[in-house]
Design a protein around this motif. Structure first.
Motif, short mmCIF file in Angstrom:
data_model
loop_
_atom_site.label_atom_id
_atom_site.label_comp_id
_atom_site.label_asym_id
_atom_site.label_seq_id
_atom_site.Cartn_x
_atom_site.Cartn_y
_atom_site.Cartn_z
N PRO A 48 13.55 5.10 -4.31
CA PRO A 48 12.79 4.07 -3.61
C PRO A 48 11.29 4.27 -3.79
N LEU A 49 10.52 3.27 -3.32
CA LEU A 49 9.07 3.39 -3.40
C LEU A 49 8.63 4.70 -2.78
N THR A 50 7.74 5.40 -3.49
CA THR A 50 7.33 6.73 -3.08
C THR A 50 5.82 6.81 -2.96
N LEU A 51 5.36 7.44 -1.90
CA LEU A 51 3.93 7.64 -1.68
C LEU A 51 3.51 8.94 -2.32
N GLU A 82 -4.19 7.78 6.40
CA GLU A 82 -4.19 6.59 7.24
C GLU A 82 -3.65 5.39 6.46
N LEU A 83 -4.05 5.27 5.21
CA LEU A 83 -3.54 4.18 4.37
C LEU A 83 -2.04 4.35 4.16
N ALA A 84 -1.59 5.57 3.96
CA ALA A 84 -0.15 5.81 3.80
C ALA A 84 0.61 5.34 5.03
N ASP A 85 0.07 5.60 6.22
CA ASP A 85 0.73 5.14 7.46
C ASP A 85 0.82 3.62 7.49
N LYS A 86 -0.23 2.95 7.06
CA LYS A 86 -0.24 1.49 7.06
C LYS A 86 0.79 0.94 6.07
N VAL A 87 0.90 1.59 4.91
CA VAL A 87 1.89 1.16 3.92
C VAL A 87 3.30 1.33 4.49
N ARG A 88 3.57 2.44 5.14
CA ARG A 88 4.89 2.65 5.75
C ARG A 88 5.21 1.54 6.75
N LYS A 89 4.25 1.20 7.58
CA LYS A 89 4.48 0.19 8.61
C LYS A 89 4.72 -1.19 7.99
N LEU A 90 3.99 -1.51 6.92
CA LEU A 90 4.17 -2.81 6.28
C LEU A 90 5.52 -2.93 5.58
N LEU A 91 6.05 -1.81 5.13
CA LEU A 91 7.26 -1.85 4.30
C LEU A 91 8.53 -1.42 5.02
N ARG A 92 8.41 -0.87 6.22
CA ARG A 92 9.55 -0.21 6.83
C ARG A 92 10.74 -1.13 7.07
N SER A 93 10.50 -2.43 7.25
CA SER A 93 11.63 -3.34 7.53
C SER A 93 12.32 -3.81 6.25
N HIS A 98 9.74 6.85 0.44
CA HIS A 98 9.86 8.29 0.30
C HIS A 98 8.47 8.92 0.12
N GLU A 99 8.44 10.24 0.13
CA GLU A 99 7.18 10.97 0.05
C GLU A 99 7.22 11.94 -1.12
N ALA A 100 6.08 12.06 -1.81
CA ALA A 100 5.92 13.07 -2.85
C ALA A 100 4.58 13.76 -2.59
N PRO A 101 4.53 14.67 -1.62
CA PRO A 101 3.25 15.23 -1.17
C PRO A 101 2.49 16.03 -2.20
N LEU A 125 -4.78 6.37 -2.62
CA LEU A 125 -3.34 6.58 -2.48
C LEU A 125 -2.64 5.91 -3.65
N GLN A 126 -1.79 6.65 -4.34
CA GLN A 126 -0.97 6.05 -5.40
C GLN A 126 0.46 5.92 -4.89
N VAL A 127 1.07 4.77 -5.19
CA VAL A 127 2.47 4.56 -4.84
C VAL A 127 3.24 4.23 -6.11
N SER A 128 4.50 4.54 -6.12
CA SER A 128 5.33 4.31 -7.30
C SER A 128 5.74 2.85 -7.42
N MET A 129 6.16 2.48 -8.62
CA MET A 129 6.84 1.19 -8.83
C MET A 129 8.32 1.43 -8.62
N PRO A 130 8.93 0.85 -7.59
CA PRO A 130 10.35 1.10 -7.34
C PRO A 130 11.27 0.28 -8.24
N SER A 131 10.70 -0.63 -9.01
CA SER A 131 11.48 -1.52 -9.85
C SER A 131 10.57 -2.05 -10.94
#
Length: 268
Positions: A48-51, A82-93, A98-101, A125-131
């Motif tokens: 899945p999409l990974t931070l 903080e941006l990572a938290d916002k991304v989680r909230k926007l996408l959680r539904s 996932h996380e890659a610290p 913040l870089q996020v992965s392409m899940p698709s």
């Protein structure tokens, strides 16, 4: 509202091109300094999409066979928890996250940022392409669009045409680009000007020489995140599959590098 970008980031040696680096530096001067930067790069596919890391960790030198100096580049931008938290909230539904610290910025992220924001003082913040599905990536961009209201610069980083086995052996910008690259580039520019979202989403069947310009579509795919994030209406809803002027960007950089189209775009 903060603009959205699509960058043709190039291979590491493109950073030696004085014209390209000057264009990137000038582009950032024309932008209001963002509060944070979110990057989706062609070089990180993971579902899945990974931070990526939310602290400063070493860069990912995801290329081989280059001189040592390309592996000595540093870009110690602050992490963006903080941006990572916002991304989680926007996408959680809708999207598992996932996380890659320990995953640092790859060259699709840091190569252009070194030129645009050399002080490395903006959280990234870089996020992965899940698709690689254009519609799924467009929808992801729609979900992320509210970040623009908070001063976040969303960047899709790829290359407008990308076929390393067929790239020109001429030096830099010298010589005419191959017809498959110029044909795809011209089609893409015109289709974007027309705001023809349907054609863009179906580019593999609609664009000339699509299979040669993009044998794999990972370098064109970040454009669809940028297109989705450029939407100002119906954020998070199913994308309308009809021409929309809001998807019409401004070309900031064009031309070719070893035959590959460098077209880079600004939405908004």
């Amino acid at each position: 509202m903060t603009p959205v970008l699509y960058l043709s980031h190039g291979a590491p040696p493109l950073a030696d091109d004085a014209t390209w680096t000057r264009q990137l530096a000038g582009w950032s001067v024309d932008l209001e300094k963002p509060k944070a930067i979110l990057v989706v790069s062609a070089h990180w596919e993971e579902a899945p999409l990974t931070l990526g890391a939310t602290t400063t960790v070493p860069l990912v030198y995801d290329f081989w066979g280059f001189p040592d100096r390309y592996y000595q580049v540093k870009y110690a931008a602050p992490g963006a928890p903080e941006l990572a938290d916002k991304v989680r909230k926007l996408l959680r539904s809708t999207h598992p996250v996932h996380e890659a610290p320990d995953r640092g910025l790859d060259h699709g992220a840091y190569v252009p940022l070194v030129e645009m924001y050399p002080d490395a003082d903006i959280p990234v913040l870089q996020v992965s392409m899940p698709s690689l599905d254009p519609r799924e990536l467009f929808d992801l961009g729609r979900k992320l669009a509210p970040l623009r209201d908070e001063g976040v610069l969303i960047i899709g980083s790829g290359f407008f045409t990308h076929n390393l086995s067929a790239m020109s052996q001429t030096d830099g910008t010298d010589g005419a680009p191959p017809s498959w690259s110029s044909g795809f580039d011209h089609w893409g520019a015109e289709t974007l000007r027309e705001g023809d979202l349907d054609a863009l989403l179906d580019f593999q069947h609609k664009a000339p020489a699509a299979a040669i310009a993009h044998p794999r579509i990972e370098h064109f795919a970040p454009l669809f995140v940028s297109l989705g994030a450029s939407s100002s209406e119906g954020k998070g809803e199913t994308a309308p599959m009809s021409p929309r002027r809001e998807y019409v960007p401004r070309t900031v950089i064009d031309g070719y590098w070893h035959g590959l189209a460098k077209r880079s775009l600004q939405f908004g």
